[in-house]
Design an enzyme around this catalytic site. Structure first.
Site, PDB file in Angstrom:
ATOM      1  N   ASN A 149       0.798  -1.235   0.000  1.00  0.00           N
ATOM      2  CA  ASN A 149       0.000   0.000   0.000  1.00  0.00           C
ATOM      3  C   ASN A 149       0.827   1.279   0.000  1.00  0.00           C
ATOM      4  O   ASN A 149       0.317   2.333  -0.370  1.00  0.00           O
ATOM      5  CB  ASN A 149      -1.013  -0.014   1.150  1.00  0.00           C
ATOM      6  CG  ASN A 149      -0.365   0.032   2.493  1.00  0.00           C
ATOM      7  OD1 ASN A 149       0.707  -0.541   2.691  1.00  0.00           O
ATOM      8  ND2 ASN A 149      -0.980   0.718   3.429  1.00  0.00           N
ATOM      9  N   GLU A 246       5.046  -3.892  12.052  1.00  0.00           N
ATOM     10  CA  GLU A 246       4.005  -2.864  11.933  1.00  0.00           C
ATOM     11  C   GLU A 246       2.837  -3.501  11.199  1.00  0.00           C
ATOM     12  O   GLU A 246       3.007  -3.978  10.067  1.00  0.00           O
ATOM     13  CB  GLU A 246       4.514  -1.648  11.142  1.00  0.00           C
ATOM     14  CG  GLU A 246       5.451  -0.756  11.905  1.00  0.00           C
ATOM     15  CD  GLU A 246       4.835  -0.116  13.141  1.00  0.00           C
ATOM     16  OE1 GLU A 246       3.600  -0.068  13.264  1.00  0.00           O
ATOM     17  OE2 GLU A 246       5.620   0.315  14.004  1.00  0.00           O
ATOM     18  N   CYS A 280      -2.925   1.855   6.601  1.00  0.00           N
ATOM     19  CA  CYS A 280      -3.072   1.185   7.897  1.00  0.00           C
ATOM     20  C   CYS A 280      -3.636   2.152   8.934  1.00  0.00           C
ATOM     21  O   CYS A 280      -4.206   1.736   9.935  1.00  0.00           O
ATOM     22  CB  CYS A 280      -1.736   0.629   8.349  1.00  0.00           C
ATOM     23  SG  CYS A 280      -0.433   1.853   8.264  1.00  0.00           S
ATOM     24  N   GLU A 456       9.345   2.823  14.185  1.00  0.00           N
ATOM     25  CA  GLU A 456      10.009   3.148  12.925  1.00  0.00           C
ATOM     26  C   GLU A 456      10.036   4.670  12.758  1.00  0.00           C
ATOM     27  O   GLU A 456       9.271   5.393  13.388  1.00  0.00           O
ATOM     28  CB  GLU A 456       9.234   2.557  11.748  1.00  0.00           C
ATOM     29  CG  GLU A 456       9.175   1.058  11.772  1.00  0.00           C
ATOM     30  CD  GLU A 456       8.914   0.481  10.392  1.00  0.00           C
ATOM     31  OE1 GLU A 456       7.749   0.199  10.087  1.00  0.00           O
ATOM     32  OE2 GLU A 456       9.884   0.320   9.618  1.00  0.00           O
TER      33      GLU A 456
HETATM   34  P1  NAD Z   1       0.787  -9.260   3.923  1.00  0.00           P
HETATM   35  O1  NAD Z   1       1.056  -9.647   5.323  1.00  0.00           O
HETATM   36  O2  NAD Z   1      -0.053 -10.152   3.093  1.00  0.00           O
HETATM   37  O3  NAD Z   1       2.166  -9.106   3.117  1.00  0.00           O
HETATM   38  C1  NAD Z   1       3.184  -8.241   3.558  1.00  0.00           C
HETATM   39  C2  NAD Z   1       4.515  -8.736   3.039  1.00  0.00           C
HETATM   40  O4  NAD Z   1       4.825  -9.987   3.664  1.00  0.00           O
HETATM   41  C3  NAD Z   1       4.545  -9.002   1.537  1.00  0.00           C
HETATM   42  O5  NAD Z   1       5.796  -8.628   1.036  1.00  0.00           O
HETATM   43  C4  NAD Z   1       4.362 -10.510   1.466  1.00  0.00           C
HETATM   44  O6  NAD Z   1       4.867 -11.091   0.286  1.00  0.00           O
HETATM   45  C5  NAD Z   1       5.152 -10.957   2.669  1.00  0.00           C
HETATM   46  N1  NAD Z   1       4.795 -12.276   3.206  1.00  0.00           N
HETATM   47  C6  NAD Z   1       3.632 -12.965   3.053  1.00  0.00           C
HETATM   48  N2  NAD Z   1       3.693 -14.135   3.740  1.00  0.00           N
HETATM   49  C7  NAD Z   1       4.912 -14.164   4.342  1.00  0.00           C
HETATM   50  C8  NAD Z   1       5.557 -15.089   5.217  1.00  0.00           C
HETATM   51  N3  NAD Z   1       4.962 -16.221   5.617  1.00  0.00           N
HETATM   52  N4  NAD Z   1       6.791 -14.791   5.674  1.00  0.00           N
HETATM   53  C9  NAD Z   1       7.401 -13.631   5.314  1.00  0.00           C
HETATM   54  N5  NAD Z   1       6.842 -12.732   4.477  1.00  0.00           N
HETATM   55  C10 NAD Z   1       5.614 -12.986   4.001  1.00  0.00           C
HETATM   56  O7  NAD Z   1       0.203  -7.772   3.963  1.00  0.00           O
HETATM   57  P2  NAD Z   1      -0.298  -6.885   2.721  1.00  0.00           P
HETATM   58  O8  NAD Z   1      -1.626  -7.385   2.272  1.00  0.00           O
HETATM   59  O9  NAD Z   1       0.792  -6.735   1.721  1.00  0.00           O
HETATM   60  O10 NAD Z   1      -0.474  -5.458   3.411  1.00  0.00           O
HETATM   61  C11 NAD Z   1      -1.643  -5.034   4.030  1.00  0.00           C
HETATM   62  C12 NAD Z   1      -1.474  -5.030   5.527  1.00  0.00           C
HETATM   63  O11 NAD Z   1      -0.373  -4.217   5.877  1.00  0.00           O
HETATM   64  C13 NAD Z   1      -2.662  -4.440   6.263  1.00  0.00           C
HETATM   65  O12 NAD Z   1      -2.984  -5.242   7.368  1.00  0.00           O
HETATM   66  C14 NAD Z   1      -2.153  -3.077   6.739  1.00  0.00           C
HETATM   67  O13 NAD Z   1      -2.794  -2.587   7.870  1.00  0.00           O
HETATM   68  C15 NAD Z   1      -0.716  -3.376   6.970  1.00  0.00           C
HETATM   69  N6  NAD Z   1       0.088  -2.147   6.963  1.00  0.00           N
HETATM   70  C16 NAD Z   1       0.568  -1.693   8.154  1.00  0.00           C
HETATM   71  C17 NAD Z   1       1.324  -0.531   8.200  1.00  0.00           C
HETATM   72  C18 NAD Z   1       1.875  -0.033   9.501  1.00  0.00           C
HETATM   73  O14 NAD Z   1       2.854   0.688   9.480  1.00  0.00           O
HETATM   74  N7  NAD Z   1       1.294  -0.394  10.633  1.00  0.00           N
HETATM   75  C19 NAD Z   1       1.586   0.179   7.021  1.00  0.00           C
HETATM   76  C20 NAD Z   1       1.068  -0.310   5.834  1.00  0.00           C
HETATM   77  C21 NAD Z   1       0.330  -1.485   5.815  1.00  0.00           C
END
Ligand code: NAD
Length: 474
Positions: A149, A246, A280, A456
């Site tokens: 995102n 995060e 997020c 962060e």
């Molecule tokens: P996701 O957890 O599906 O994927 C995030 C990353 O992790 C991707 O690069 C993915 O390929 C990788 N990944 C997936 N499975 C993994 C595993 N088993 N081991 C290691 N890496 C793995 O999340 P998303 O759909 O890409 O992002 C959306 C989420 O991110 C939402 O929940 C949002 O709230 C959160 N987000 C949080 C913040 C924050 O700073 N708090 C900022 C932006 C997004």
């Protein structure tokens, strides 16, 4: 068709398997084919980072400053072009996409300065004739795993402090947004950083998991969903790796009777719907006290009805597409969940015609704070409206989720604003401002289930990317 590869030890390396990157505003448009890593590519990247560590961890602050400043300058100089790429790849409207790119540039500039400021403390010893000082050292080889995102800002706010502290890096961006990360890697490869100090591995969760579990990875910084975060936490805890998470949010915006109504409506619309609600920190719950409820709701719906949903590159668009079909279906399924549990859909919530994943911003009314629509992260342009009696109940509802990323209040009362800032269980609190939209040079993060580990961004980012050593000199 452009083909994009991993960047390992300063060289572009391809995989046999690739993934298509599609423009969510126009699914006929293919942005490129991107290599997909397996464990063997991950291993090559970790070996490269391991080899580069002795040199980069001993680099001078000036070398680090020069590298990071170069990267920041090039990103800023190319913000229009990179913003266009971001808008095509992720669907953020162009103005927001350019803003995100600029943020990434400023983040590198900020951490260029921070590289000059890494220091320790001199502490008086309790023993005569003894001196005690502390210093900060690089953690080692760090894995950076990022979501889709914020496809350039989040890679920037992890990579920049990691390199500023002398670590070597493997970045694994989201498989949905590899183009921005690849463009960033190109810039980094021209910055004067030694080959292997920064590596890019493209691919999905398989690559992320292999990276987290690689025995030579010393630390993992992750942003993404709670489910993935928990699996990373389990591995890192078991293998004593440093980690930082995060994750999601269910951020509330509280609107009190005494709020400036037009301002409150703007905060609600911006926080809930801008960036297609895919932040997020988006306000997915709008909690309104009863005396202003009817008037606020009418104004919110009128304003929401004016929002123009469409192609991210069209200058008149205010809300771009949802990132992909899976997320679109998730949004639609939450509308069904909201209705099934007794909520009232006041506006939006439909798929819209067009070649992209267009979805109309939705407001669902459900006053039950425990309803799923009020408890679970949707990650789309959907906000629920919850009517409460007074400030006390608003605060109680605001805190009644497992999450704690951001919380906002619209009020003209100093007393309530102050109490909210003190008692809102969140890492970030906003007064008369949207829950989303933060500065690039200050700490960012949440409490409760939203985050784990040191903050962060800002000066506090150094906590994660360094280890402290205490020196005794007699
Ligand atoms: P996701 O957890 O599906 O994927 C995030 C990353 O992790 C991707 O690069 C993915 O390929 C990788 N990944 C997936 N499975 C993994 C595993 N088993 N081991 C290691 N890496 C793995 O999340 P998303 O759909 O890409 O992002 C959306 C989420 O991110 C939402 O929940 C949002 O709230 C959160 N987000 C949080 C913040 C924050 O700073 N708090 C900022 C932006 C997004």
């Amino acid at each position: 068709m452009p083909l994009h590869h991993h960047l390992i030890a300063g060289e572009r390396l391809r995989s046999n398997s690739t993934r298509s990157n599609i423009n969510p505003s126009n699914t006929d448009e293919l942005i490129g084919e991107f290599s997909e890593a397996d464990a063997s590519h991950v291993d090559l990247a970790v070996q490269a980072a391991t080899r580069a560590l002795p040199q980069w961890s001993r680099s001078t602050p000036q070398q680090r400053f020069d590298v990071l400043d170069f990267i920041g300058s090039e990103i800023l100089a190319r913000k229009q072009e990179l913003g266009t790429l971001l808008a095509r790849e992720e669907g953020k409207v162009l103005a927001e996409a350019i803003g995100e790119v600029a943020r990434a540039g400023y983040v590198f500039k900020f951490f260029a300065g921070e590289a000059l400021r890494i220091g320790g403390q001199a502490i008086a010893s309790v023993r005569p004739g003894m001196e005690v000082i502390t210093s900060r050292e690089a953690v080692g080889v760090v894995a950076l795993i990022t979501p889709w995102n914020f496809p350039i800002a989040i890679p920037a706010w992890k990579t920049a402090p990691a390199l500023a502290c002398g670590n070597t890096v493997i970045l694994k961006p989201s498989e949905l947004t590899p183009a921005c990360a690849s463009a960033l890697a190109d810039i980094i490869s021209r910055s004067g950083l030694p080959a292997g100090a920064f590596n890019l591995v493209l691919g999905a969760g398989v690559a992320g998991k292999a990276l987290v579990e690689h025995p030579q990875v010393d630390a993992v910084s992750f942003t993404g969903s709670i489910a993935t975060g928990k699996s990373i936490a389990q591995h890192c805890a078991l293998h004593l790796k440093k980690f930082q998470l995060e994750m999601g949010g269910k951020n509330p915006l509280v609107v009190l009777d005494d709020a400036d109504l037009p301002l409150a409506v703007e905060c609600a619309v911006n926080g809930a719907f801008f960036s297609t609600g895919q932040r997020c920190t988006a306000s997915s719950r709008t909690i309104v006290t009863e005396k202003i409820y009817a008037e606020f709701t009418a104004a919110l719906l009128a304003r929401t009805a004016q929002l123009r949903v469409g192609d991210a590159l069209d200058a008149s668009t205010q809300i771009g597409p949802v990132v992909d079909l899976r997320q679109l279906e998730k949004n639609l399924s939450y509308i069904d969940i909201g209705l099934a549990e007794g909520g009232k859909l006041l506006i939006g919530g439909q798929r819209q015609a067009g070649k992209g994943y267009f979805f109309s911003p939705a407001v669902i009314e459900n006053h039950d704070a425990q309803a799923r629509i009020n408890q679970e992260e949707i990650f789309g342009p959907v906000t629920s409206l919850i009517k409460v009696k007074d400030f006390e109940q608003a605060l109680q509802v605001a805190n009644a989720t497992p999450f704690g990323l951001s919380g906002g209040i619209c009020t003209t009362s100093l007393k309530y604003a102050t109490q909210f800032r003190r008692e809102m269980q969140a890492g970030m609190v906003m007064v008369n401002a949207p829950t989303a939209g933060v500065d690039y040079h200050v700490p960012f993060g949440g409490s409760k289930a939203s985050s784990f580990g040191p903050r962060e961004q800002g000066g506090m980012a150094m906590e994660f990317y360094t280890r402290v050593k205490t020196h005794y000199l007699a």
